[in-house]
Design a protein around this motif. Sequence first.
Motif, mmCIF file in Angstrom:
data_model
loop_
_atom_site.group_PDB
_atom_site.id
_atom_site.type_symbol
_atom_site.label_atom_id
_atom_site.label_comp_id
_atom_site.label_asym_id
_atom_site.label_seq_id
_atom_site.Cartn_x
_atom_site.Cartn_y
_atom_site.Cartn_z
ATOM 1 N N GLU A 62 0.884 -1.537 -0.115
ATOM 2 C CA GLU A 62 -0.507 0.099 -0.375
ATOM 3 C C GLU A 62 0.406 1.045 0.003
ATOM 4 N N VAL A 63 2.008 1.639 0.850
ATOM 5 C CA VAL A 63 2.633 2.599 0.817
ATOM 6 C C VAL A 63 3.565 3.084 -0.274
ATOM 7 N N CYS A 64 4.359 1.990 -1.040
ATOM 8 C CA CYS A 64 4.673 1.493 -2.241
ATOM 9 C C CYS A 64 3.376 2.353 -3.485
ATOM 10 N N GLU A 65 1.981 1.846 -3.483
ATOM 11 C CA GLU A 65 1.269 2.354 -4.138
ATOM 12 C C GLU A 65 1.346 3.432 -4.077
ATOM 13 N N GLU A 66 0.980 3.951 -2.730
ATOM 14 C CA GLU A 66 0.790 5.305 -2.617
ATOM 15 C C GLU A 66 1.713 5.995 -3.510
ATOM 16 N N GLN A 67 2.512 6.004 -2.140
ATOM 17 C CA GLN A 67 4.090 6.602 -3.464
ATOM 18 C C GLN A 67 4.257 6.848 -4.845
ATOM 19 N N GLN A 68 3.744 5.905 -5.242
ATOM 20 C CA GLN A 68 3.882 5.754 -6.985
ATOM 21 C C GLN A 68 5.766 5.238 -7.357
ATOM 22 N N SER A 107 13.882 1.786 -2.329
ATOM 23 C CA SER A 107 13.869 2.125 -3.344
ATOM 24 C C SER A 107 15.150 3.545 -3.260
ATOM 25 N N LYS A 108 15.861 3.308 -2.018
ATOM 26 C CA LYS A 108 16.970 4.596 -2.594
ATOM 27 C C LYS A 108 18.285 3.474 -3.840
ATOM 28 N N LEU A 109 17.706 2.536 -4.213
ATOM 29 C CA LEU A 109 18.724 1.775 -5.109
ATOM 30 C C LEU A 109 17.720 2.019 -6.663
ATOM 31 N N LYS A 110 16.032 1.825 -6.010
ATOM 32 C CA LYS A 110 15.280 1.664 -8.152
ATOM 33 C C LYS A 110 15.251 3.514 -8.359
ATOM 34 N N GLU A 111 14.753 4.258 -7.101
ATOM 35 C CA GLU A 111 14.822 5.224 -7.077
ATOM 36 C C GLU A 111 14.978 6.539 -7.338
ATOM 37 N N THR A 112 14.515 7.329 -8.045
ATOM 38 C CA THR A 112 15.550 8.825 -8.326
ATOM 39 C C THR A 112 15.199 9.944 -7.287
ATOM 40 N N ASN A 113 14.208 9.740 -6.468
ATOM 41 C CA ASN A 113 14.257 10.193 -5.609
ATOM 42 C C ASN A 113 13.287 9.098 -4.821
ATOM 43 N N PRO A 114 14.479 8.537 -3.958
ATOM 44 C CA PRO A 114 13.401 8.206 -2.189
ATOM 45 C C PRO A 114 13.012 8.349 -1.173
ATOM 46 N N LEU A 115 12.071 7.239 -1.447
ATOM 47 C CA LEU A 115 10.976 7.504 0.082
ATOM 48 C C LEU A 115 11.624 8.266 0.647
ATOM 49 N N SER A 116 11.028 9.309 1.544
ATOM 50 C CA SER A 116 12.565 9.242 3.158
ATOM 51 C C SER A 116 11.950 9.100 4.349
ATOM 52 N N ALA A 117 12.901 8.835 4.842
ATOM 53 C CA ALA A 117 12.670 8.162 6.458
ATOM 54 C C ALA A 117 11.747 8.592 7.383
ATOM 55 N N GLU A 118 11.675 10.006 7.196
ATOM 56 C CA GLU A 118 10.726 11.284 7.953
ATOM 57 C C GLU A 118 9.649 10.236 7.747
ATOM 58 N N LYS A 119 8.780 9.945 6.485
ATOM 59 C CA LYS A 119 7.664 9.598 5.213
ATOM 60 C C LYS A 119 7.711 8.419 5.903
#
Length: 251
Positions: A62-68, A107-119
């Motif tokens: 759900e988190v991955c889908e919400e954050q696209q 997300s750090k490995l695959k995303e240009t803008n990875p998920l933040s720790a705060e989020k």
Amino acid sequence: MCCEADTLRRAYEDPVLLRDNRVLQNLLQTEDRYQPSPTYFACVQTDIKPNMREMVAQWMLEVCEEQQCEEEVFPLSMNYLDRFLSVLDLPRTRLQLLGAVCMFLASKLKETNPLSAEKLVIYTDSSITLEELMDMELLVLNKLKWDLSADCKFINYPPSMIAAGSVGAAAHGLRMDIGHSLLLSLHKILNIDIDCLKSCQDQIEQTLSSNLSYVAQTPETMATKIDHHQSHRVHREGQPTTPTDVQDIVF
């Protein structure tokens, strides 16, 4: 000096890659490091049960889908989670923390803008802290030996079996009458049990069949399904929160 060529220059065949058996043998030896143990619930974990993993996996999805997130983030994070649980016993109270860390790393490995720790802390309803997230990140990296580049598709199969099954599925799809002889050849090359190889090939063919049938649906039907799915999503302030059942696993 760079000179323009009148003819198209193509890459030449690399004899080291194509004729040296050591390349294949090295690949077969290193693929095991990315495979989680299929029996870690019985042999390693004393507190976490399969249904708890399922609840956390649903929350992670759900988190991955919400954050696209990129499509590889979720399966890769599940690969990290299973590999970690294969080597270290973890109390159920830290399972969601582990899931958050695995998404953080993937997300750090695959995303240009990875998920933040705060989020990620917010997505857990603040049941974890930033300090816990950072400390757990180092522990996960240590247990995975800083090796995060894993083939996360068909997680129960090693990459060599997936590759061999794909070759067999392609030959079958092209109606090539070499099914049994091809399986025998792949068995000799990779030393994979023929029944296991055939099972993997069948699963690949079933996955292709279901995906192709889904793509063949009319746009109206697919839109209806998407709207129906979204209407049942649980949101709070525009973000998916920790499902009640995920919190329940700590009790």
